[in-house]
Design a protein around this motif. Structure first.
Motif, short mmCIF file in Angstrom:
data_model
loop_
_atom_site.label_atom_id
_atom_site.label_comp_id
_atom_site.label_asym_id
_atom_site.label_seq_id
_atom_site.Cartn_x
_atom_site.Cartn_y
_atom_site.Cartn_z
N HIS A 198 -26.05 47.40 6.28
CA HIS A 198 -25.08 47.27 7.21
C HIS A 198 -23.95 46.07 6.78
N ILE A 199 -24.41 45.12 6.41
CA ILE A 199 -23.48 43.95 5.84
C ILE A 199 -23.18 44.31 4.57
N HIS A 200 -21.78 44.35 4.07
CA HIS A 200 -21.29 44.89 2.76
C HIS A 200 -21.38 43.88 1.66
N GLY A 201 -21.79 42.56 2.00
CA GLY A 201 -21.91 41.59 1.00
C GLY A 201 -23.33 41.32 0.92
N THR A 202 -23.82 40.44 -0.24
CA THR A 202 -25.25 39.90 -0.34
C THR A 202 -25.30 38.46 -0.67
N GLU A 203 -26.11 37.59 0.05
CA GLU A 203 -26.04 36.16 -0.25
C GLU A 203 -27.55 35.78 -1.01
N GLY A 204 -28.00 37.09 -1.50
CA GLY A 204 -29.48 36.81 -2.00
C GLY A 204 -30.65 37.24 -1.30
N ILE A 205 -31.78 36.71 -1.46
CA ILE A 205 -33.18 37.08 -0.89
C ILE A 205 -33.35 35.84 0.03
N ALA A 214 -33.52 40.98 2.62
CA ALA A 214 -32.13 40.73 1.85
C ALA A 214 -31.43 41.92 2.42
N TYR A 215 -30.17 41.80 2.35
CA TYR A 215 -29.04 42.64 2.37
C TYR A 215 -28.58 43.00 0.89
N CYS A 216 -28.41 44.12 0.59
CA CYS A 216 -28.14 44.48 -1.03
C CYS A 216 -26.74 44.40 -0.96
N GLY A 217 -25.89 44.77 0.16
CA GLY A 217 -24.36 44.91 0.15
C GLY A 217 -24.28 46.18 -0.51
N SER A 218 -22.68 46.49 -0.53
CA SER A 218 -22.38 47.50 -1.03
C SER A 218 -22.33 47.53 -2.62
N PRO A 219 -22.61 48.78 -3.22
CA PRO A 219 -22.61 48.71 -4.75
C PRO A 219 -21.13 48.56 -5.30
N GLU A 220 -20.45 49.29 -4.59
CA GLU A 220 -18.79 49.16 -4.88
C GLU A 220 -18.06 48.72 -3.57
N GLY A 221 -17.16 47.82 -3.81
CA GLY A 221 -16.39 47.37 -2.88
C GLY A 221 -15.29 48.36 -2.07
#
Length: 401
Positions: A198-205, A214-221
């Motif tokens: 749901h969150i398109h960015g990641t800050e790690g585990i 963790a949020y993985c974020g989007s693989p493409e912006g």
């Protein structure tokens, strides 16, 4: 008897938003759609080359619950081609599950694809002798105001248990339209790993107690609010250890830069500086990215933004935000002659008023731009600012006489 498992290989992705329109990019929109699809296909190829046991998709695989048929066929074929990898999908708020929808047609998906259909449920697999249980749920509409993460029955049998949810992380008692999940819920369920979307960015585990999530974020912006390198989490987990690492997958990055224009003498000098800076920071791939350039400061050299854009034409995509303060410059010979001919208030009146002359000239430029075939909003904004500052300068000139 509880024993430590040997582990499984895992790939966590989500928020791919296949079919996203990228309408703000105009002529680059279709190309960016293809970039996004190719990144998805690259992810499925990693499952094959890295011998991934389970591919987790934490919602919003598609940007809509009714994607284009050709796109849907491509995605199903990609999953069919990685038959050795289990694919588990938790539909999100964009591609939510609905009766009769794409996720309800089980027979249309290959045998290695498993999809949650509503309330929290569990799929149990045997992966190379390991028992793996994946708990998850599905959005059934655009909004999910009640939490989909429930308390699972803890068995203590040492199996690998994974949570897969699309939702918004927050504190207990706080409201959300997007499946509020709390660290307390994650900790209480004691998952070996909780894969979130749901969150398109990641800050790690992170860890809720001893439980990694963790949020993985989007693989493409998908826009300039999603800057930097995008990717997935990749690695292996056991019932006691989480060894996942971020792996960059994006074809292009969105980059936002703020630049003070006061230190540059002209458009070419400014453009050369930017190109050198981008090359130094992003390597030879610097030309492939999308840049939003915000210029600020006093534009004393009257640097032409269109000239800057031309000098940066080797970059894949550029947006220029002109936030500079324009300094009044008497480039027009007629304007200089009129200004030089003014010596006192009487001469101002005799010369049909400097204010009126300047105002009429600037409004003519604004009107010509606004009614042209392809109006340039940046240039119009610049002209309007010049008109305001110029009128102020003329009035100040008169006060000093």
């Amino acid at each position: 008897m509880y024993t430590q498992s040997k582990g499984i290989t895992l790939l966590h992705t989500g928020d791919i938003h296949l079919g996203f329109l990228y309408s703000g990019l105009k002529e680059k929109a279709v190309e960016r759609q293809q970039d996004n699809l190719e990144t998805f296909l690259y992810i499925t190829s990693l499952c094959r080359s890295r011998n991934i046991d389970i591919l987790l998709i934490a919602g919003d695989l598609f940007d809509t619950p009714v994607p284009d048929r050709k796109l849907l066929k491509t995605v199903r074929k990609a999953f069919d081609e990685i038959a050795e990898t289990l694919v588990v999908i938790s539909p999100g708020n964009h591609d939510y599950y609905e009766p009769g929808g794409i996720y309800d047609d089980i027979e249309a998906w290959s045998d290695n694809v498993f999809i949650f259909h509503g309330e929290m449920d569990c799929f149990e697999f045997n992966v190379r002798g390991e028992t793996v249980r994946i708990y998850g749920a599905a959005f059934t509409g655009q909004y999910q105001r009640e939490s989909l993460m429930k308390q699972r029955r803890l068995t203590g049998d040492g199996v690998i248990s994974i949570g897969l949810f699309h939702g918004e992380l927050g504190s207990s008692g706080s409201a959300s339209k997007y499946n509020r999940i709390t660290p307390g819920q994650i900790e209480a369920n004691r998952f070996s790993y909780t894969a979130l979307g749901h969150i398109h960015g990641t800050e790690g585990i992170f860890y809720a107690g001893q439980v990694p999530y963790a949020y993985c974020g989007s693989p493409e912006g998908h826009g300039f609010d999603e800057t930097g390198g995008k990717g997935i989490f990749l690695g292996y987990i056991t019932n006691e250890e989480c060894n996942l690492e971020f792996y960059k997958t994006c074809r292009r990055q969105y980059i936002v830069e703020k630049i003070c224009i006061e230190d540059f003498d002209g458009a070419k000098q400014l453009a050369d500086y930017l190109l050198a800076s981008f090359r130094n920071r992003f390597g030879e791939e610097y030309k492939d990215h999308l840049y939003q350039l915000k210029f600020y400061g006093s534009n004393r050299q009257d640097i032409d933004m269109e000239r800057v854009r031309f000098c940066l034409k080797s970059l894949y995509y550029i947006e220029i935000k002109d936030e500079t303060e324009t300094v009044l410059r008497e480039h027009s010979r007629d304007f200089r002659e009129k200004l030089n001919g003014i010596r006192d208030r009487k001469s101002i009146a005799e010369n049909d008023s400097l204010e009126a002359y300047f105002e009429e000239r600037m409004r003519r430029l604004i009107a010509a731009e606004e009614t042209g075939e392809d109006p340039d909003e940046i240039r119009i904004k610049r002209y309007r600012r010049a008109l305001r500052l110029g009128m102020e300068a003329v009035l100040n000139y008169r006060r000093k006489e």
